[in-house]
Structure formats: structure tokens, C-alpha cells
Design a protein around this motif. Structure first.
Motif, mmCIF file in Angstrom:
data_model
loop_
_atom_site.group_PDB
_atom_site.id
_atom_site.type_symbol
_atom_site.label_atom_id
_atom_site.label_comp_id
_atom_site.label_asym_id
_atom_site.label_seq_id
_atom_site.Cartn_x
_atom_site.Cartn_y
_atom_site.Cartn_z
ATOM 1 N N THR A 122 -5.973 -1.594 -7.087
ATOM 2 C CA THR A 122 -6.578 -0.287 -7.298
ATOM 3 C C THR A 122 -5.480 0.746 -7.067
ATOM 4 O O THR A 122 -4.481 0.469 -6.393
ATOM 5 C CB THR A 122 -7.763 -0.046 -6.358
ATOM 6 O OG1 THR A 122 -7.322 -0.137 -4.990
ATOM 7 C CG2 THR A 122 -8.856 -1.093 -6.593
ATOM 8 N N PRO A 160 -7.994 8.755 -5.421
ATOM 9 C CA PRO A 160 -8.134 7.477 -6.110
ATOM 10 C C PRO A 160 -8.354 7.667 -7.614
ATOM 11 O O PRO A 160 -9.019 8.621 -8.051
ATOM 12 C CB PRO A 160 -9.369 6.853 -5.458
ATOM 13 C CG PRO A 160 -9.513 7.554 -4.151
ATOM 14 C CD PRO A 160 -9.020 8.942 -4.381
ATOM 15 N N ILE A 162 0.839 -1.194 0.000
ATOM 16 C CA ILE A 162 0.000 0.000 0.000
ATOM 17 C C ILE A 162 0.879 1.250 0.000
ATOM 18 O O ILE A 162 1.762 1.423 0.830
ATOM 19 C CB ILE A 162 -0.938 0.018 1.228
ATOM 20 C CG1 ILE A 162 -1.735 -1.275 1.312
ATOM 21 C CG2 ILE A 162 -1.855 1.231 1.158
ATOM 22 C CD1 ILE A 162 -2.513 -1.618 0.074
ATOM 23 N N ASP A 166 0.264 5.196 -7.485
ATOM 24 C CA ASP A 166 0.619 4.510 -6.242
ATOM 25 C C ASP A 166 -0.407 3.403 -6.010
ATOM 26 O O ASP A 166 -1.579 3.525 -6.399
ATOM 27 C CB ASP A 166 0.576 5.470 -5.047
ATOM 28 C CG ASP A 166 1.716 6.481 -5.058
ATOM 29 O OD1 ASP A 166 2.741 6.210 -5.715
ATOM 30 O OD2 ASP A 166 1.558 7.542 -4.421
ATOM 31 N N ASN A 226 -4.007 4.981 -6.598
ATOM 32 C CA ASN A 226 -4.097 6.410 -6.300
ATOM 33 C C ASN A 226 -3.193 7.157 -7.266
ATOM 34 O O ASN A 226 -2.198 6.601 -7.766
ATOM 35 C CB ASN A 226 -3.618 6.705 -4.871
ATOM 36 C CG ASN A 226 -4.670 6.394 -3.821
ATOM 37 O OD1 ASN A 226 -5.870 6.541 -4.064
ATOM 38 N ND2 ASN A 226 -4.228 5.955 -2.653
ATOM 39 N N LYS A 278 -3.160 1.548 -4.152
ATOM 40 C CA LYS A 278 -4.169 1.880 -3.143
ATOM 41 C C LYS A 278 -4.562 0.628 -2.369
ATOM 42 O O LYS A 278 -4.488 0.595 -1.153
ATOM 43 C CB LYS A 278 -5.395 2.499 -3.804
ATOM 44 C CG LYS A 278 -6.517 2.875 -2.840
ATOM 45 C CD LYS A 278 -7.655 3.571 -3.585
ATOM 46 C CE LYS A 278 -8.774 3.987 -2.623
ATOM 47 N NZ LYS A 278 -9.532 2.799 -2.141
ATOM 48 N N ASP A 279 -4.981 -0.417 -3.081
ATOM 49 C CA ASP A 279 -5.391 -1.666 -2.441
ATOM 50 C C ASP A 279 -4.994 -2.845 -3.316
ATOM 51 O O ASP A 279 -4.864 -2.710 -4.540
ATOM 52 C CB ASP A 279 -6.915 -1.712 -2.224
ATOM 53 C CG ASP A 279 -7.377 -0.794 -1.113
ATOM 54 O OD1 ASP A 279 -6.829 -0.897 0.000
ATOM 55 O OD2 ASP A 279 -8.283 0.028 -1.360
#
Length: 207
Positions: free
Chosen positions: A42, A52, A11, A25, A44, A27-28
Motif C-alpha cells: 500500500t 494514503p 516503510i 512512498d 502514501n 505505507k505497508d
């Protein structure tokens, strides 16, 4: 050579193309709750104020996972977010905080993190959970590592695991790889024994 890592280590990690461009970056981490296969990430946007993105990075477009970055094949490797997290599965996509139950109904604790097996070419599978143990496992609520079978029953509220998984609980990642192998080998032996008994029973009936 594969290695194990916690999902939370990914993360915020930069997503970098093979040409060296920072495109996002993490996210998840998104995985299939039935098979344990990682679907992708996912994302960012880059920067402190970025939010997001409406797109994600599929696992098949990951060329490697390093200590500091996730390597993507190219900037065009991202896909629509719906392809990573189908709307029908959104409710089931987050296991953090879910209770882990054995097949006999014992509550082992709550999921604190997901343990990933990282292969040279990228992230492969979810192989275990880090859980905050319940009193049924350890009364002091310590964090432990629980191996998972190749398929997992996840409802979005609870995760059901074989009761024998408790025998293979470990406290450190350095010991966990061998526990996963031993647990899955035992599961395979039990499946083969069950098949053999079934075949034997069929033969007796024919005779």
C-alpha cells in the motif's frame, strides 16, 4: 543472491520508476497469510503532508528493492487498492501484535515485525517473524527471530506455527537464513517420512 530484511525497513521508502520518477512512498507490506507470498505494497503520496493513496503496487510490478528505494517498472504499474488488500481479507492483513501459538497451544509471544526474503527481482516471501518473546520462550521478553514454514495459519488474531520451530529461533539476521533453511528442510523430511509410512501401511493392507 537473496537477503533478509525486516518489513519496517521498507516503510516510508520511496517508490521510484526505472526512469527515475518518485511516484509514492511505501505505507505497508501486504502478504498472503496462508502462503506467505508478498502481494504488494500500500502507498502514501510523496511529501510530509501527503496521505494514503487509493492504489497499491503489486509485487509482480516490483523490479528490485534497494537500500533506499523500491523500484517499480513504470508509473502505470500501480493498481486499485482492492487488488492488493481485498476487503474480505482486510481484518487478517495486519499481523503486528498477533500472538504466535504452537500447534500444542503454547504462546511464544507477539509479532513485532515480519522478516522478508528479498530476491534480486523484488520481494518474494515472508520467511519469519520477529517476536517479543513470552515467558514460555524467554522470561525477559527479548526480541527473537522465528522461522515460518512455507504455509502459515493466520486467523487475524493469532498465528499458529509448528512446535518444532522453537528449536530454530535465532537472535540475529546473520544467523537466521541458515535457521530457515534447516527448519524447512526438517519439515520436508518429516513430510516425506509420513508419506513413506502411509505408503508402507497401504502395501501391508493389500497383502
Amino acid at each position: 543472491m537473496t537477503r533478509l530484511m525486516r518489513a519496517r525497513e521498507l516503510i516510508g521508502m520511496a517508490v521510484v520508476t526505472l526512469d527515475g520518477d518518485d511516484i509514492a512512498d511505501v505505507k505497508d507490506v501486504v502478504f498472503d497469510g496462508d502462503t506467505g507470498h508478498v502481494r504488494g505494497f500500500t502507498l502514501n503520496g510523496r511529501g510530509l503532508l501527503a496521505g494514503p493513496l487509493d492504489k497499491g503496487l503489486p509485487a509482480g510490478a516490483v523490479s528490485g528493492v534497494g537500500r533506499d528505494a523500491v523500484m517499480a517498472e513504470s508509473p502505470s504499474a500501480t493498481v486499485a487498492l482492492e487488488d492488493i488488500v481485498p476487503r474480505a481479507r482486510t481484518r487478517d492483513s495486519d499481523v503486528l501484535g498477533d500472538h504466535v501459538l504452537t500447534e500444542t497451544g503454547t504462546d511464544l509471544g507477539a509479532v513485532a515485525d515480519v522478516i522478508l526474503e528479498v530476491a534480486p527481482g523484488g520481494v518474494a516471501d515472508v520467511v519469519g517473524y520477529e517476536i517479543v518473546s513470552s515467558a514460555a520462550l524467554y522470561p525477559d521478553g527479548r526480541h527473537v527471530l522465528l522461522p515460518l514454514p512455507h504455509t502459515v495459519a493466520a486467523s487475524g488474531e493469532a498465528v499458529v506455527v509448528p512446535s518444532e520451530a522453537v528449536r530454530f529461533v535465532r537472535h540475529d539476521l546473520s544467523e537466521f537464513a541458515s535457521a530457515i533453511t534447516a527448519f524447512r528442510h526438517r519439515r520436508e523430511e518429516e513430510r516425506e517420512e509420513g508419506d513413506s509410512r502411509g505408503q508402507g501401511g497401504g502395501g501391508d493392507a493389500v497383502q
